[in-house]
Design a protein around this motif. Structure first.
Motif, PDB file in Angstrom:
ATOM      1  N   LEU A   1      33.814  46.701  21.192  1.00 28.99           N
ATOM      2  CA  LEU A   1      34.056  45.265  21.281  1.00 28.99           C
ATOM      3  C   LEU A   1      33.835  44.846  22.719  1.00 28.99           C
ATOM      4  N   LEU A   2      33.068  43.779  22.940  1.00 26.78           N
ATOM      5  CA  LEU A   2      32.773  43.392  24.320  1.00 26.78           C
ATOM      6  C   LEU A   2      32.648  41.888  24.475  1.00 26.78           C
ATOM      7  N   VAL A   3      32.754  41.466  25.732  1.00 23.01           N
ATOM      8  CA  VAL A   3      32.468  40.099  26.156  1.00 23.01           C
ATOM      9  C   VAL A   3      31.377  40.167  27.208  1.00 23.01           C
ATOM     10  N   ALA A   4      30.407  39.273  27.134  1.00 24.45           N
ATOM     11  CA  ALA A   4      29.320  39.248  28.112  1.00 24.45           C
ATOM     12  C   ALA A   4      29.000  37.812  28.486  1.00 24.45           C
ATOM     13  N   LEU A   5      28.466  37.630  29.686  1.00 24.27           N
ATOM     14  CA  LEU A   5      27.977  36.325  30.084  1.00 24.27           C
ATOM     15  C   LEU A   5      26.745  36.481  30.950  1.00 24.27           C
ATOM     16  N   ARG A   6      25.956  35.423  31.001  1.00 25.77           N
ATOM     17  CA  ARG A   6      24.738  35.428  31.806  1.00 25.77           C
ATOM     18  C   ARG A   6      25.075  34.930  33.200  1.00 25.77           C
TER      19      ARG A   6
ATOM     20  N   LEU B   1      25.350  45.349  15.043  1.00 31.92           N
ATOM     21  CA  LEU B   1      26.119  44.558  16.006  1.00 31.92           C
ATOM     22  C   LEU B   1      26.355  43.169  15.431  1.00 31.92           C
ATOM     23  N   TYR B   2      27.595  42.693  15.557  1.00 28.70           N
ATOM     24  CA  TYR B   2      27.986  41.358  15.093  1.00 28.70           C
ATOM     25  C   TYR B   2      28.299  40.530  16.329  1.00 28.70           C
TER      26      TYR B   2
ATOM     27  N   ALA C   1      25.644  35.976  14.444  1.00 28.50           N
ATOM     28  CA  ALA C   1      24.589  36.707  13.762  1.00 28.50           C
ATOM     29  C   ALA C   1      24.946  38.181  13.638  1.00 28.50           C
ATOM     30  N   ARG C   2      24.320  38.818  12.657  1.00 26.33           N
ATOM     31  CA  ARG C   2      24.414  40.266  12.502  1.00 26.33           C
ATOM     32  C   ARG C   2      23.060  40.877  12.867  1.00 26.33           C
ATOM     33  N   LEU C   3      23.088  41.843  13.770  1.00 22.73           N
ATOM     34  CA  LEU C   3      21.893  42.580  14.161  1.00 22.73           C
ATOM     35  C   LEU C   3      21.974  43.947  13.471  1.00 22.73           C
ATOM     36  N   SER C   4      21.208  44.114  12.413  1.00 20.15           N
ATOM     37  CA  SER C   4      21.286  45.346  11.627  1.00 20.15           C
ATOM     38  C   SER C   4      20.066  46.226  11.910  1.00 20.15           C
ATOM     39  N   GLU C   5      20.182  47.495  11.505  1.00 22.29           N
ATOM     40  CA  GLU C   5      19.150  48.491  11.784  1.00 22.29           C
ATOM     41  C   GLU C   5      18.759  48.452  13.259  1.00 22.29           C
ATOM     42  N   MET C   6      19.754  48.276  14.105  1.00 21.02           N
ATOM     43  CA  MET C   6      19.512  48.103  15.534  1.00 21.02           C
ATOM     44  C   MET C   6      19.216  49.438  16.205  1.00 21.02           C
ATOM     45  N   LYS C   7      18.212  49.431  17.054  1.00 20.90           N
ATOM     46  CA  LYS C   7      17.905  50.566  17.917  1.00 20.90           C
ATOM     47  C   LYS C   7      18.011  50.082  19.354  1.00 20.90           C
ATOM     48  N   LEU C   8      18.942  50.658  20.106  1.00 23.20           N
ATOM     49  CA  LEU C   8      19.245  50.214  21.466  1.00 23.20           C
ATOM     50  C   LEU C   8      19.046  51.361  22.432  1.00 23.20           C
ATOM     51  N   THR C   9      18.287  51.121  23.487  1.00 24.75           N
ATOM     52  CA  THR C   9      18.157  52.076  24.586  1.00 24.75           C
ATOM     53  C   THR C   9      18.815  51.475  25.798  1.00 24.75           C
ATOM     54  N   PHE C  10      19.840  52.158  26.325  1.00 27.15           N
ATOM     55  CA  PHE C  10      20.659  51.602  27.413  1.00 27.15           C
ATOM     56  C   PHE C  10      20.634  52.536  28.610  1.00 27.15           C
ATOM     57  N   GLY C  11      20.523  51.916  29.790  1.00 31.48           N
ATOM     58  CA  GLY C  11      20.576  52.695  31.025  1.00 31.48           C
ATOM     59  C   GLY C  11      19.223  53.123  31.527  1.00 31.48           C
ATOM     60  N   LEU C  12      18.212  52.283  31.310  1.00 30.38           N
ATOM     61  CA  LEU C  12      16.863  52.579  31.772  1.00 30.38           C
ATOM     62  C   LEU C  12      16.752  52.442  33.285  1.00 30.38           C
TER      63      LEU C  12
ATOM     64  N   ILE D   1      29.332  32.239  26.725  1.00 30.30           N
ATOM     65  CA  ILE D   1      29.989  33.535  26.609  1.00 30.30           C
ATOM     66  C   ILE D   1      29.517  34.192  25.310  1.00 30.30           C
ATOM     67  N   GLY D   2      29.240  35.476  25.367  1.00 31.68           N
ATOM     68  CA  GLY D   2      28.898  36.220  24.164  1.00 31.68           C
ATOM     69  C   GLY D   2      30.000  37.212  23.830  1.00 31.68           C
ATOM     70  N   THR D   3      30.371  37.292  22.559  1.00 35.80           N
ATOM     71  CA  THR D   3      31.254  38.355  22.084  1.00 35.80           C
ATOM     72  C   THR D   3      30.474  39.177  21.075  1.00 35.80           C
ATOM     73  N   ALA D   4      30.706  40.482  21.084  1.00 38.38           N
ATOM     74  CA  ALA D   4      29.960  41.347  20.177  1.00 38.38           C
ATOM     75  C   ALA D   4      30.841  42.490  19.704  1.00 38.38           C
ATOM     76  N   TRP D   5      30.675  42.822  18.441  1.00 36.38           N
ATOM     77  CA  TRP D   5      31.368  43.954  17.833  1.00 36.38           C
ATOM     78  C   TRP D   5      30.295  44.892  17.316  1.00 36.38           C
ATOM     79  N   ALA D   6      30.208  46.088  17.867  1.00 37.43           N
ATOM     80  CA  ALA D   6      29.146  47.020  17.509  1.00 37.43           C
ATOM     81  C   ALA D   6      29.711  48.249  16.814  1.00 37.43           C
ATOM     82  N   VAL D   7      28.941  48.762  15.869  1.00 32.65           N
ATOM     83  CA  VAL D   7      29.245  50.020  15.186  1.00 32.65           C
ATOM     84  C   VAL D   7      28.030  50.924  15.380  1.00 32.65           C
ATOM     85  N   TYR D   8      28.149  51.900  16.272  1.00 37.31           N
ATOM     86  CA  TYR D   8      27.061  52.831  16.551  1.00 37.31           C
ATOM     87  C   TYR D   8      27.253  54.099  15.719  1.00 37.31           C
ATOM     88  N   GLU D   9      26.158  54.573  15.145  1.00 37.51           N
ATOM     89  CA  GLU D   9      26.223  55.654  14.164  1.00 37.51           C
ATOM     90  C   GLU D   9      25.175  56.715  14.463  1.00 37.51           C
TER      91      GLU D   9
END
Length: 215
Positions: free
Chosen positions: A74-79, A25-26, A204-215, A56-64
């Protein structure tokens, strides 16, 4: 993606929650005046602000593989503040996976839309673009600079409009982090054009990312 086609995608099969995603994720963090924020908020929430500005956060993710699904995003997020809880809200998000669109909308109220993505990845750069048809609406050029030691844990709660109310879900991740330089470009017709007059505070680049979503 049109509303009609999104409705059709809602009938597509998708994996049950939680999703275990793997990839890179970038991300960039922006500070903009609250008055320039053109995004609707879920009922009962308000953006976190400081001196009239919000982050505001912007992120570009490549899930593999071997994750639950493989796709670009590609997303936009805010707190935001919701019932005395600080949460993450995702108002804009695009992916190139119909199953991801259908599952995110149905289970979590995340308003994913379909887009096409192009990318070129090397050890020292990441270049990507997102388009509707032939119309590119966002692009990113990222170059890493400094690697931080170890793996970093991340946790958040996500609040989204879901039906007539809100839906709260949780996510956790861990990744290696490298700071870097990100150059974002948004077309004049892009829903992200409100960021065009600003420069990211950090990226920043978040590499070797492991994400669990929807807990």
């Amino acid at each position: 993606m049109s509303t009609d086609s999104t409705s059709k995608d809602a009938d597509l099969p998708y994996p049950p929650a939680p999703w275990h995603l793997v990839g890179t994720l970038y991300a960039s963090l922006w500070s903009i005046p609250l008055k320039d924020l053109p995004l609707p908020l879920p009922p009962g929430t308000r953006p976190l602000t400081l001196y009239g500005r919000t982050l505001i956060g912007t992120a570009w993710a490549v899930y593999e593989p071997p994750g639950t699904l493989s796709y670009d995003e590609l997303l936009v997020a805010l707190r935001v503040q919701s019932d005395n809880r600080t949460c993450t809200y995702v108002p804009l998000i695009w992916v190139d996976s119909p199953a991801s669109v259908a599952g995110a909308r149905a289970m979590w109220g995340i308003p994913k839309e379909f887009a096409s993505f192009g990318k070129r990845i090397t050890d020292d750069s990441f270049e990507a673009s997102a388009a509707h048809g032939d119309n590119v609406f966002a692009s990113l050029n990222f170059r890493p600079r400094v690697s931080l030691p170890g793996r970093w844990p991340l946790r958040t709660s996500i609040v989204q409009t879901h039906g007539e109310g809100v839906r709260l879900s949780r996510a956790r991740a861990s990744a290696r982090i490298e700071t870097g330089r990100a150059e974002w470009h948004f077309a004049t017709h892009s829903p992200l054009r409100f960021l065009g007059n600003y420069t990211p505070l950090l990226s920043a680049r978040l590499s070797e990312m492991k994400l669990t979503f929807g807990l």
